[in-house]
Design an enzyme around this catalytic site. Structure first.
Site, PDB file in Angstrom:
ATOM      1  CD  GLU A  32      38.532  64.827  17.748  1.00 25.18           C
ATOM      2  OE1 GLU A  32      37.387  65.282  17.919  1.00 25.18           O
ATOM      3  OE2 GLU A  32      39.178  64.262  18.634  1.00 25.18           O
ATOM      4  CB  VAL A  85      29.209  61.347  23.571  1.00 22.76           C
ATOM      5  CG1 VAL A  85      30.518  61.710  24.264  1.00 22.76           C
ATOM      6  CG2 VAL A  85      29.479  60.771  22.193  1.00 22.76           C
ATOM      7  NE  ARG A 115      35.537  62.098  23.805  1.00 28.21           N
ATOM      8  CZ  ARG A 115      34.944  63.062  23.085  1.00 28.21           C
ATOM      9  NH1 ARG A 115      35.163  63.135  21.780  1.00 28.21           N
ATOM     10  NH2 ARG A 115      34.123  63.925  23.652  1.00 28.21           N
ATOM     11  NE  ARG A 152      17.389  56.998  36.593  1.00 24.35           N
ATOM     12  CZ  ARG A 152      16.989  58.235  36.335  1.00 24.35           C
ATOM     13  NH1 ARG A 152      17.840  59.121  35.858  1.00 24.35           N
ATOM     14  NH2 ARG A 152      15.737  58.597  36.576  1.00 24.35           N
ATOM     15  CG  ASP A 163      31.798  68.902  23.016  1.00 31.72           C
ATOM     16  OD1 ASP A 163      32.025  69.725  22.113  1.00 31.72           O
ATOM     17  OD2 ASP A 163      31.855  67.678  22.824  1.00 31.72           O
ATOM     18  CG  LEU A 216      31.073  71.671  16.061  1.00 33.65           C
ATOM     19  CD1 LEU A 216      30.325  71.547  17.378  1.00 33.65           C
ATOM     20  CD2 LEU A 216      30.859  73.053  15.466  1.00 33.65           C
ATOM     21  CG  ASP A 217      37.418  69.148  18.348  1.00 36.13           C
ATOM     22  OD1 ASP A 217      38.110  70.135  18.658  1.00 36.13           O
ATOM     23  OD2 ASP A 217      36.919  68.387  19.191  1.00 36.13           O
ATOM     24  NE  ARG A 274      18.787  62.555  37.367  1.00 37.54           N
ATOM     25  CZ  ARG A 274      17.992  63.543  37.759  1.00 37.54           C
ATOM     26  NH1 ARG A 274      18.439  64.437  38.623  1.00 37.54           N
ATOM     27  NH2 ARG A 274      16.744  63.630  37.310  1.00 37.54           N
ATOM     28  CB  SER A 333      31.338  65.992  27.328  1.00 34.80           C
ATOM     29  OG  SER A 333      31.610  64.741  27.919  1.00 34.80           O
TER      30      SER A 333
END
Length: 704
Positions: free
Chosen positions: A413, A118, A321, A294, A612, A440-441, A125, A257
Site C-alpha cells: 500500500e 477486516v 494486523r 454472543r 477508515d 486508498l492508502d 461484538r 480501523s
C-alpha cells in the site's frame, strides 16, 4: 499513564503489565522477569533501527521534493525520473527469480479462495460477528439486501413473495455450483427417501442431522433440511436454508480501523485478541430490549460417505494486523522517557498471545498448522520488510518458538513497496503468507511522494490513472512469479458500500478474475454474497493463466497523476473541496470524539461508506496538494470545511453521543484536527493522519 510498574528500565502501564504477566505469560509458562529483561534488550536493538528507517523515509522524501522543485515547469521524463530514483536508493535491483519457502500454512490461506473480513479489534461484538462469518445464510443475504433482483420485502413481518424469490435464487445457485443428474434443485423432493442425485456424487462431503455438506471450487455449501422449520416445512425437499462457507479469513485490526492511542485502548485490543486465541471471547449486549450474549461458533461435524468423521472450522482463520513502524504509544516508555514504537510492542505481545492457540490452552483453536498470522501494514520498501523479518525472529526467540512460526502478511500500500515488490517479498520469503493492494492508502502515498511535482487530477479521476491499473496487475503478477499460489494469499481491496450489494455482485467478481484468491468485504453478509464469485470462477486455474503473462514494467506505475496545467472552474473546485472536506470531517469527528476508528460514514451524497484512516489520508493529502499548488486558497478550504461541518452535523443529528462542530469550530477538537490534516498535510510523515488524530484524541481524553 496512571499507575506505572517499572521493569528492566522500562516504565509500563500497570494494568497492561499485569495483564501481560497474569493472562498472557503465566499460562504459557514464561517467567515474567526474564520476559521483561528480554523485551528491554529487544528494544535496545530494534528501537534505533526503527528510528533510522523513519529517518530514511524522510531523507528520500526530501530528495524527491528537491528534485521536483528544481524541475518545476518542465515535463516529467520517466526515464530520467527512474534513474534518479535508482541513484538515491528508492528503487532496488530486482532479485534473481525465486520462490517463497513458507511452510505450515493453513488451507484457508494457501489452497482455498474466498472472501476476507477486516474488523476493529476494540469492539468485541464486531470481532465475534466477523470470526463467526465463516458460515453465512444465503437465504438471509438475499432476503435482506438489494443483491436479489426482486421487489423489496413488504413491511410487517415475513414477506412470502420475496421469500419465494430468495428460495428460487438460492436453488439457481445450487444448480450452478452443485448440479443434479437431471433437472433442478427447484424440483428436488423426498430427499430422505431418494437422497440427492448429484451430477458429480463426489461433491457430497458428508451429512449430519441438520443437512448435507457439499463442496465446489474448494468451498463448502451446507444445505439445511428441516421439515419443522417455517421455510423448510413448505419446501418440496424441506430445504430450510443454504449456508455458504463465506469469510475464510478475518483480519483482527489494531491499526487503521481503530482509535487506539494509549494503554487503555491497547489493553482492550490485546484482551480481545487473547479471547479469540483461547476461544472464550464473549460479548453481552442489549438487542431489542433483551440481553443477548454472543460467543464463538463451534466447529461443524459431519459423517463422511465412508463413515469417518468430517470436521470443518466454524470460524474464520484469524490474522491480527499490527501497527506499522511510525507510531509510538505511551503505554510503555524507555528510561529516557520516550515512548516505544507501537509496532514492536504489537509484534511481541500479539505473538505471545498467539502462543495460547499453539499450546491448545483454550476451548477453540485457530491455526491447525501451528502458525501465528500477523499482517504488517505501511512498510516502505525492502529494508523495512527485512526489519520486520528480523523483529519476528527476535520475538520467536523470546517466546521459545521455532523459526518462522510467526507468519507475515505484507500490505502493498506504499509506493516504495509496490515499486520494489519482489524485493520486499524476498526479504520475508520464508514467512510470507499474504500480499494485497489498497487503493486508498496507495493513492495517499502517491500524492504525498509526488507532492511537489504539481497539482494532482481530481480524486475520483485517480481511480482511472495508468498507475492504478499497473499497480493492481503487477501485484498479482509478481506474487505469482514469487510462488505465492498454493502457499499464500494474494488479496484485493475493500468494497466500501455495505448497502449496495447488487453493485458489488456485478463488479467485485473482477477481483478473482485478476487472479486474487481473496478480497475484502465490509460485512458478514457481503462475505456470503461475495463467496458466490469464488464458486463462479476457479481462481487457481485463473492464476495459472495470469502466471503465463508478462509482468508490466515500472513506466506506468511511476506515471504521476498530474493535472498538467488543467484549469478547473470555480464550481468544480468547490465540488472537489466539499467532497474531500465532508469525507474528512465525517470520519474525524467520530475518531476524535467517540474513539471510533471504522464505521459506516455517510458521504456527501448520504451514501453510507465504510471508512477508515486510508480514506482520510487520500482526502487530506489531495486538499493539501491543491492548496500547495494554488488550485485553491486557504479561504476556500476553510469555507468548505465550515460548510461541510454543518452538513456532517445534520447527518449525525440522530446520534445522542454526537457533539456538533459548526457552532463553535475554534473550540472543537475534531474540527481542528480535520483542519490541521489539510493545512499541515504537506509536513505529515508520508501523509499519514495518525500523528494528528492521536494528538487530538489524547487532548480530548485528558480533558474529559
Amino acid at each position: 499513564m496512571s499507575d506505572i510498574t517499572q521493569k528492566a528500565g522500562l516504565k509500563i502501564d500497570t494494568a497492561l503489565h499485569d495483564f501481560v504477566v497474569d493472562k498472557v505469560l503465566t499460562p504459557i509458562g514464561l517467567d515474567a522477569d526474564r520476559f521483561w529483561n528480554d523485551f528491554a534488550a529487544l528494544l535496545d536493538h530494534f528501537v534505533p533501527r526503527n528510528r533510522a528507517l523513519l529517518e530514511r523515509r524522510e531523507e528520500l522524501q526530501r530528495q524527491i521534493d528537491d528534485w521536483h522543485i528544481a524541475r518545476a515547469g518542465k515535463p516529467l521524463n520517466n526515464e530520467e525520473y527512474q534513474l534518479f530514483l535508482c541513484d538515491i536508493g528508492y528503487l532496488f535491483e530486482e532479485p534473481a527469480p525465486f520462490k517463497i519457502t513458507t511452510e505450515n500454512v493453513d488451507a484457508e490461506i494457501a489452497t482455498m479462495a474466498g472472501p476476507q473480513l477486516v474488523v476493529p479489534s476494540l469492539n468485541d461484538r464486531f470481532v465475534l460477528n466477523a470470526a463467526n462469518a465463516r458460515w453465512g445464510s444465503l437465504y438471509d443475504a438475499f432476503y435482506g439486501t438489494d443483491a436479489l433482483d426482486a421487489p423489496p420485502a413488504k413491511p410487517g413481518g415475513y414477506d412470502a413473495e420475496r421469500g419465494a424469490a430468495v428460495i428460487a435464487a438460492a436453488k439457481a445457485f445450487l444448480d450452478e455450483a452443485v448440479p443434479l443428474q437431471n433437472g433442478s434443485w427447484a424440483d428436488l423432493a423426498n430427499v430422505k427417501e431418494n437422497g440427492i442425485p448429484l451430477k458429480n456424487p463426489q461433491q457430497c462431503v458428508g451429512w449430519n442431522d441438520k443437512g448435507c455438506l457439499l463442496r465446489h471450487n474448494g468451498l463448502h455449501i451446507d444445505v439445511i433440511f428441516d421439515s419443522d422449520h417455517p421455510i423448510g416445512k413448505d419446501d418440496p425437499a424441506n430445504i430450510a436454508d443454504v449456508m455458504l462457507e463465506s469469510a475464510l479469513t478475518t483480519i483482527v485490526d489494531m491499526e487503521d480501523s481503530v482509535a487506539a492511542v494509549d494503554a487503555e485502548d491497547k489493553l482492550l485490543a490485546y484482551r480481545n485478541w487473547l479471547g479469540l486465541m483461547r476461544g472464550d471471547l464473549a460479548a453481552t449486549f442489549d438487542k431489542g430490549g433483551k440481553s443477548v450474549t454472543r460467543a464463538l461458533n463451534a466447529d461443524r461435524v459431519y459423517k463422511g460417505a465412508d463413515g469417518s468423521e468430517v470436521t470443518l472450522p466454524g470460524r474464520s482463520l484469524l490474522f491480527v494486523r499490527n501497527v506499522g513502524h511510525l507510531m509510538t504509544n505511551p503505554a510503555i516508555t524507555l528510561a529516557d522517557g520516550s515512548e516505544i514504537p507501537e509496532g514492536i510492542m504489537d509484534a511481541v505481545f500479539t505473538s505471545a498471545i498467539g502462543c495460547h492457540d499453539l499450546k491448545g490452552l483454550g476451548t477453540l483453536g485457530n491455526s491447525r498448522t501451528g502458525s501465528i498470522y500477523i499482517v504488517k501494514p505501511k512498510m516502505h520498501g525492502p529494508e523495512e520488510c527485512a526489519f520486520t523479518n528480523d523483529l519476528f525472529d527476535a520475538a520467536e526467540d523470546m517466546l521459545g518458538l521455532e523459526r518462522h512460526t510467526v507468519k507475515v502478511g505484507v500490505m502493498d500500500e506504499e509506493r516504495r513497496t509496490s515499486t520494489n515488490l519482489a524485493a520486499c517479498i524476498y526479504a520475508v520469503k520464508d514467512r510470507i503468507v499474504f500480499i494485497n493492494t489498497g487503493f486508498l492508502d496507495r493513492t495517499g502515498d502517491e500524492i504525498h511522494t509526488s507532492m511537489r511535482a504539481g497539482a494532482m487530477i481530481r480524486k475520483g479521476d485517480i481511480k482511472n490513472s495508468d498507475w492504478i491499473a499497473a499497480y493492481e496487475a503487477r501485484n498479482v503478477g509478481i506474487g505469482l512469479a514469487c510462488g505465492l499460489s498454493g502457499k499464500a494469499q494474494i488479496g484485493k481491496g475493500m468494497w466500501a458500500a455495505p448497502d449496495m450489494m447488487a453493485d458489488m455482485m456485478e463488479q467485485k467478481i473482477g477481483h478473482p478474475k485478476t487472479g486474487a484468491n481473496t478480497a475484502w468485504v465490509p460485512s458478514p453478509t457481503a462475505a456470503t454474497l461475495h463467496a458466490i464469485h469464488y464458486h463462479r470462477l476457479d481462481v487457481f486455474a485463473r492464476q495459472e493463466e495470469v502466471a503465463s503473462e508478462p509482468v508490466a514494467g515500472l513506466d506506468k506505475l511511476l506515471t504521476i497523476p498530474l493535472a498538467d496545467g488543467h484549469n478547473w472552474s470555480e464550481e468544480e473546485i468547490t465540488q472537489e473541496l466539499d467532497n474531500n472536506a465532508q469525507g474528512i470531517l465525517g470520519y474525524v469527528v467520530r475518531w476524535v470524539d467517540q474513539g471510533v476508528g471504522c464505521s459506516k460514514v455517510p458521504d456527501i451524497h448520504d451514501v453510507g461508506l465504510m471508512e477508515d484512516r486510508a480514506t482520510l489520508r487520500i482526502s487530506s493529502q489531495h486538499m493539501a496538494n491543491w492548496l500547495l499548488h494554488g488550485v485553491c486558497t486557504a479561504e476556500q478550504v476553510d469555507a468548505a470545511l465550515l460548510r461541510m461541518a454543518a452538513k456532517v452535523d445534520a447527518q449525525n443529528a440522530g446520534d445522542p453521543l454526537y457533539k456538533p462542530m459548526a457552532g463553535d469550530p475554534d473550540n472543537n477538537f475534531a474540527f481542528q484536527a480535520a483542519r490541521d490534516l489539510v493545512f499541515k498535510g504537506v509536513e505529515q510523515p508520508s501523509g499519514y493522519t495518525e500523528p494528528l488524530l492521536h494528538e487530538y484524541r489524547l487532548k480530548l481524553k485528558s480533558s474529559a
